[in-house]
Every structure is written in structure tokens, then in C-alpha cells.
Design an enzyme around this catalytic site. Sequence first.
Site, short mmCIF file in Angstrom:
data_model
loop_
_atom_site.label_atom_id
_atom_site.label_comp_id
_atom_site.label_asym_id
_atom_site.label_seq_id
_atom_site.Cartn_x
_atom_site.Cartn_y
_atom_site.Cartn_z
N SER A 52 0.94 -1.18 -0.14
CA SER A 52 0.01 0.00 0.00
C SER A 52 0.79 1.43 -0.03
CB SER A 52 -0.91 0.07 1.13
OG SER A 52 -1.93 -1.19 1.40
N1 SAH Z 1 -0.64 -4.57 3.89
C1 SAH Z 1 0.04 -5.34 2.57
C2 SAH Z 1 -1.07 -5.08 1.55
C3 SAH Z 1 -0.77 -6.21 0.66
S1 SAH Z 1 -2.08 -6.24 -0.59
C4 SAH Z 1 1.14 -4.84 2.13
O1 SAH Z 1 1.33 -3.39 2.21
O2 SAH Z 1 2.17 -5.39 1.62
C5 SAH Z 1 -3.31 -7.11 0.20
C6 SAH Z 1 -2.92 -8.76 0.64
O3 SAH Z 1 -3.98 -9.34 1.24
C7 SAH Z 1 -2.47 -9.66 -0.55
O4 SAH Z 1 -0.99 -10.15 0.04
C8 SAH Z 1 -3.42 -10.68 -0.49
O5 SAH Z 1 -2.90 -11.93 -0.89
C9 SAH Z 1 -4.20 -10.91 0.90
N2 SAH Z 1 -5.34 -11.47 1.09
C10 SAH Z 1 -6.42 -11.39 0.16
N3 SAH Z 1 -7.39 -11.84 0.85
C11 SAH Z 1 -7.08 -12.67 1.96
C12 SAH Z 1 -7.65 -13.44 2.85
N4 SAH Z 1 -9.07 -13.87 2.86
N5 SAH Z 1 -6.86 -13.76 4.14
C13 SAH Z 1 -5.58 -13.36 4.13
N6 SAH Z 1 -5.15 -12.44 3.08
C14 SAH Z 1 -5.76 -12.17 2.08
#
Ligand code: SAH
Length: 214
Positions: A52
Site C-alpha cells: 500500500s
Molecule cells: N499490507 C500489505 C497489503 C498487501 S495487498 C502490504 O502493504 O504489503 C493485500 C493482501 O491481502 C495480499 O497479500 C493478499 O494475498 C491478501 N489477502 C487477500 N485475501 C485474503 C484473505 N482472505 N486472507 C488473508 N489474506 C488475504
Amino acid sequence: MPKWPPRWIEISDKDVLAAIAHVPRHRFVPEAQRQHAYEDRPLPIGHGQTISQPFIVALMTQLLELDSQARVLEIGTGCGYQTAILAELAAEVYTIERIPELSQRASRILSELGYDNVHFRVGDGWQGWPQAAPFDGIIVTAAAPIWPPQLLEQLADGGRIVLPIGPAGGDQILWQGIKTGSQLIRNRIGPVRFVPLISDADDHPFDIEYDDLI
Ligand code: SAH
């Protein structure tokens, strides 16, 4: 769309600003993106996911209003940058990621950086982490289709949940929910764009009419 962020949204929490200043974002982004690590924008982290934008990380963290005793749950570990910010501010961080490679990489980097208050789990964050509940703060860094019922259940009385709600690739809104007894106060923060929260759970709704639900 109105200008975003509006001028009244400021990152004024000194502890949040100190955490942002302290955590080396370049350690979390892939090699090929390193020269962009300190720009205020999201970056690809592989597996179709993104780290993000730092402003959004700071804003969501500020909205959690954590104190140093707090136990916090993060859904969507991703590269682990937001996790590290939470680990700076809270007592214990529980973080769930559905892609094993991302969870493992984040776990390695956080331990290299010396964080020992983070618990990693590979799985479906839609269901939360009931064994470790209740949480003073819950942050979801992928867009949920509705307010996730299990997460609301796992939020402590007086706790805050911060999450984007809306369709994949469409108009999503960042919300802060504050639990007070059996009530949830919902504060609408503004428009955002996140990757979707993916779940196979039976109660995870797809193809719904958002206006009816939020
Ligand atoms: N805070 C992270 C955001 C990554 S994007 C950063 O800044 O790097 C969102 C993430 O949520 C992805 O890695 C995706 O794989 C994960 N995600 C999506 N659905 C999910 C779920 N049901 N449970 C756990 N993780 C999930």
C-alpha cells in the site's frame, strides 16, 4: 471524484509518524522496485498483490488508535511493511495472509529486523483468528465485500476496525468501525483502491449490490 486525500485528513499522531520514519520500506519491496521505495505510492510485490501507499498505511494505522498494550489483528500480511508499523506501536500483532510465499517472506524480513511480537498465519483472514481474540484493533488491507461478521465478533469492546469495503477493481470506501457494546459506530473515511479480500467461506458474498449492504 473529489480531491483525495481531502485537506482535513492529516497524519498527526506522533507515534505513527515515528514508526513510519523508523521502518525501512525498501527492505519490503522487491529488488526491482527499490528505487521507488520512498515514493508515496503503491508498488507491486508479486503474486498480483501490492504494497500500500505509505500515506494510506499511516492513515489506517492512525485510525486504529493503538496504545502500547494493544493486541492487533491484520488481515493481508502482503510484504509485511504494515505489519512492521503495527509491531512498532502495539504489544502483539497477529497477521494472516492467504499466499504462503508472501507470509514466509514477510516473516523472514521482520525477524531480520528484530521484531519478536508478530504471529504469522497462512489462511483465510475473512474468518479472523478466534483463538487469539479479542483484539483491540483489526486492520484489513484488502477490500472486503461487506463488514466481515467474524472480525466484528473478534473485536474487543471499545476496539477499532479499519478496512476498505467495496467491489474488486471498483469504488471502495475506507471505513473505521468503533465497537461500543453491541453497537458499531461506522465512520466513512474516503475513497480508496485495494486488491480484493479473497475467501472460499460460505458466508463470503460475491456479486452483491453494495448499496443495499453498507
Ligand atoms: N499490507 C500489505 C497489503 C498487501 S495487498 C502490504 O502493504 O504489503 C493485500 C493482501 O491481502 C495480499 O497479500 C493478499 O494475498 C491478501 N489477502 C487477500 N485475501 C485474503 C484473505 N482472505 N486472507 C488473508 N489474506 C488475504
